[in-house]
Enzyme design. Structure first.
Site, short mmCIF file in Angstrom:
data_model
loop_
_atom_site.label_atom_id
_atom_site.label_comp_id
_atom_site.label_asym_id
_atom_site.label_seq_id
_atom_site.Cartn_x
_atom_site.Cartn_y
_atom_site.Cartn_z
N MET A 95 40.44 -35.23 -18.81
CA MET A 95 41.28 -36.40 -18.63
C MET A 95 42.25 -36.16 -17.46
O MET A 95 42.88 -35.11 -17.39
CB MET A 95 42.08 -36.71 -19.89
CG MET A 95 41.23 -37.10 -21.10
SD MET A 95 40.31 -38.64 -20.84
CE MET A 95 41.63 -39.83 -20.56
N HIS A 119 33.37 -42.29 -25.93
CA HIS A 119 34.47 -41.32 -25.87
C HIS A 119 35.39 -41.57 -27.06
O HIS A 119 36.15 -42.55 -27.08
CB HIS A 119 35.20 -41.52 -24.53
CG HIS A 119 36.41 -40.67 -24.36
ND1 HIS A 119 37.36 -40.94 -23.40
CD2 HIS A 119 36.85 -39.56 -25.02
CE1 HIS A 119 38.32 -40.03 -23.46
NE2 HIS A 119 38.04 -39.19 -24.45
N GLY A 154 44.91 -43.25 -23.85
CA GLY A 154 45.49 -44.30 -24.67
C GLY A 154 45.60 -45.64 -24.00
O GLY A 154 45.55 -46.67 -24.66
N PHE A 155 45.70 -45.64 -22.68
CA PHE A 155 45.87 -46.89 -21.95
C PHE A 155 45.14 -46.82 -20.61
O PHE A 155 45.06 -45.75 -19.99
CB PHE A 155 47.35 -47.19 -21.67
CG PHE A 155 48.19 -47.30 -22.91
CD1 PHE A 155 48.28 -48.50 -23.60
CD2 PHE A 155 48.88 -46.21 -23.38
CE1 PHE A 155 49.05 -48.60 -24.75
CE2 PHE A 155 49.66 -46.29 -24.53
CZ PHE A 155 49.74 -47.50 -25.22
N GLY A 156 44.63 -47.95 -20.15
CA GLY A 156 44.02 -48.03 -18.84
C GLY A 156 45.06 -48.26 -17.76
O GLY A 156 46.21 -48.59 -18.04
N GLY A 157 44.65 -48.08 -16.51
CA GLY A 157 45.51 -48.40 -15.38
C GLY A 157 46.61 -47.41 -15.07
O GLY A 157 47.55 -47.72 -14.34
N ASP A 211 35.54 -46.50 -24.58
CA ASP A 211 36.72 -45.81 -25.07
C ASP A 211 37.05 -46.25 -26.49
O ASP A 211 37.46 -47.40 -26.71
CB ASP A 211 37.91 -46.09 -24.16
CG ASP A 211 37.80 -45.39 -22.81
OD1 ASP A 211 37.63 -44.16 -22.81
OD2 ASP A 211 37.87 -46.07 -21.78
N ASP A 247 38.15 -38.75 -16.06
CA ASP A 247 38.54 -40.07 -16.54
C ASP A 247 40.04 -40.25 -16.38
O ASP A 247 40.82 -39.49 -16.96
CB ASP A 247 38.13 -40.21 -18.01
CG ASP A 247 38.47 -41.57 -18.60
OD1 ASP A 247 39.01 -42.43 -17.89
OD2 ASP A 247 38.18 -41.77 -19.80
N GLY A 248 40.43 -41.26 -15.58
CA GLY A 248 41.83 -41.59 -15.46
C GLY A 248 42.30 -41.72 -14.03
O GLY A 248 42.28 -40.74 -13.28
N GLY A 249 42.67 -42.92 -13.61
CA GLY A 249 43.20 -43.12 -12.27
C GLY A 249 42.18 -42.93 -11.17
O GLY A 249 42.54 -42.60 -10.03
N SER A 254 34.49 -48.00 -17.31
CA SER A 254 35.02 -48.14 -18.67
C SER A 254 35.21 -49.61 -19.00
O SER A 254 35.94 -50.32 -18.32
CB SER A 254 36.35 -47.41 -18.79
OG SER A 254 36.98 -47.74 -20.01
N GLY A 263 37.89 -47.67 -14.72
CA GLY A 263 38.03 -48.92 -15.45
C GLY A 263 38.63 -50.02 -14.61
O GLY A 263 37.93 -50.88 -14.09
N SER A 264 39.94 -49.97 -14.43
CA SER A 264 40.62 -51.04 -13.70
C SER A 264 40.19 -51.11 -12.24
O SER A 264 40.17 -52.19 -11.66
CB SER A 264 42.14 -50.85 -13.80
OG SER A 264 42.53 -49.56 -13.35
N MET A 290 39.46 -45.85 -29.63
CA MET A 290 40.81 -45.39 -29.97
C MET A 290 41.18 -45.84 -31.37
O MET A 290 40.86 -46.96 -31.77
CB MET A 290 41.81 -45.95 -28.95
CG MET A 290 41.48 -45.64 -27.51
SD MET A 290 42.73 -46.33 -26.39
CE MET A 290 41.93 -46.04 -24.80
N HIS A 345 30.93 -46.61 -20.14
CA HIS A 345 31.89 -45.73 -20.82
C HIS A 345 32.65 -46.56 -21.85
O HIS A 345 33.27 -47.57 -21.51
CB HIS A 345 32.85 -45.12 -19.80
CG HIS A 345 33.76 -44.08 -20.39
ND1 HIS A 345 33.35 -42.78 -20.64
CD2 HIS A 345 35.06 -44.15 -20.78
CE1 HIS A 345 34.36 -42.10 -21.15
NE2 HIS A 345 35.41 -42.91 -21.26
N MET A 382 38.46 -41.09 -28.90
CA MET A 382 39.86 -40.65 -28.87
C MET A 382 40.44 -40.94 -30.25
O MET A 382 41.26 -41.84 -30.44
CB MET A 382 40.61 -41.38 -27.76
CG MET A 382 40.21 -40.91 -26.38
SD MET A 382 40.96 -41.87 -25.05
CE MET A 382 39.76 -43.19 -24.92
#
Length: 214
Positions: A136, A65, A141-144, A34, A174-176, A7, A196-197, A36, A32, A67
């Protein structure tokens, strides 16, 4: 084969072209993106003009994606900007089937996304019509953010639903996502990993992408 989709939400926006080339060189499969709107999620990110600019940087698959509330109003712009796939949230539109049809009418792939607390029942009827389902594993809404492990059984249930229906639909998570959680979600049935991160925060991006493949 598992597809890796870093991402660019976690990339350095001051040199976005170089950041995309970095993941391409590392062997990632997709970009990817994102999107928003500050309404569906509490943040603002990329618009179609940014996608159009970075489309000139690479031929990598652009996974957009959305959102956003009322995603049907954005489909034409993102398709024209160079999206290869547009993913919309089932929670964000009253007419999901019509939205998926509109994406396919642009000659690109269509996906549907669900937030962690949203039931698979919201998308059961649309599964034969989509190319990918995005589950998800953080609240968008936020990365990390930290991986929500309670989504793992939902990934497994979706995998069984698709297999029973004879569908070869991708499951994206997607996420963590990191090396450890990647193994968990792939074990549950995921086929596309967004990170992402973990990728962009790594000292060695090549090694980070490789580690996600297991």
């Amino acid at each position: 084969m598992i597809k890796i989709a870093p991402s660019i939400l976690s990339a350095d926006f001051s040199c976005l072209g170089n950041e995309i080339r970095k993941i391409e060189k590392a062997g990632a499969d997709w970009v990817h993106i994102d999107v928003m709107d500050g309404n569906f999620v509490p943040n603002l990110t990329f618009g179609a003009p940014v996608v159009k600019k970075i489309r000139n940087v690479t031929r990598m698959f652009f996974d957009c994606h959305l959102m956003v509330d009322h995603p049907e109003t954005y489909i034409e712009d993102f398709a024209a900007a160079g999206a290869d796939q547009i993913v919309v949230h089932a929670e964000a539109t009253k007419h999901l089937h019509r939205c998926i049809q509109a994406i396919h009418a642009k000659g690109i792939k269509a996906g549907v996304a669900l937030n962690p607390a949203s039931s698979l029942a919201l998308i059961e009827e649309i599964l034969p019509d989509v190319d990918m389902v995005l589950l998800m594993t953080v609240n968008p809404g936020f990365g990390g953010q930290q991986f929500i492990s309670s989504v793992l059984p939902k990934i497994s249930r979706l995998r069984r639903m698709l297999d029973l229906a004879g569908l070869r639909t991708d499951i994206q998570v997607d996420g963590g996502i990191n090396a450890e959680t990647a193994r968990q979600v792939v074990g549950a049935g995921a086929t596309v990993l967004v990170a992402g991160s973990y990728v962009y925060g790594a000292k060695d991006v090549n090694a980070a992408v490789k580690s996600l493949r297991g």
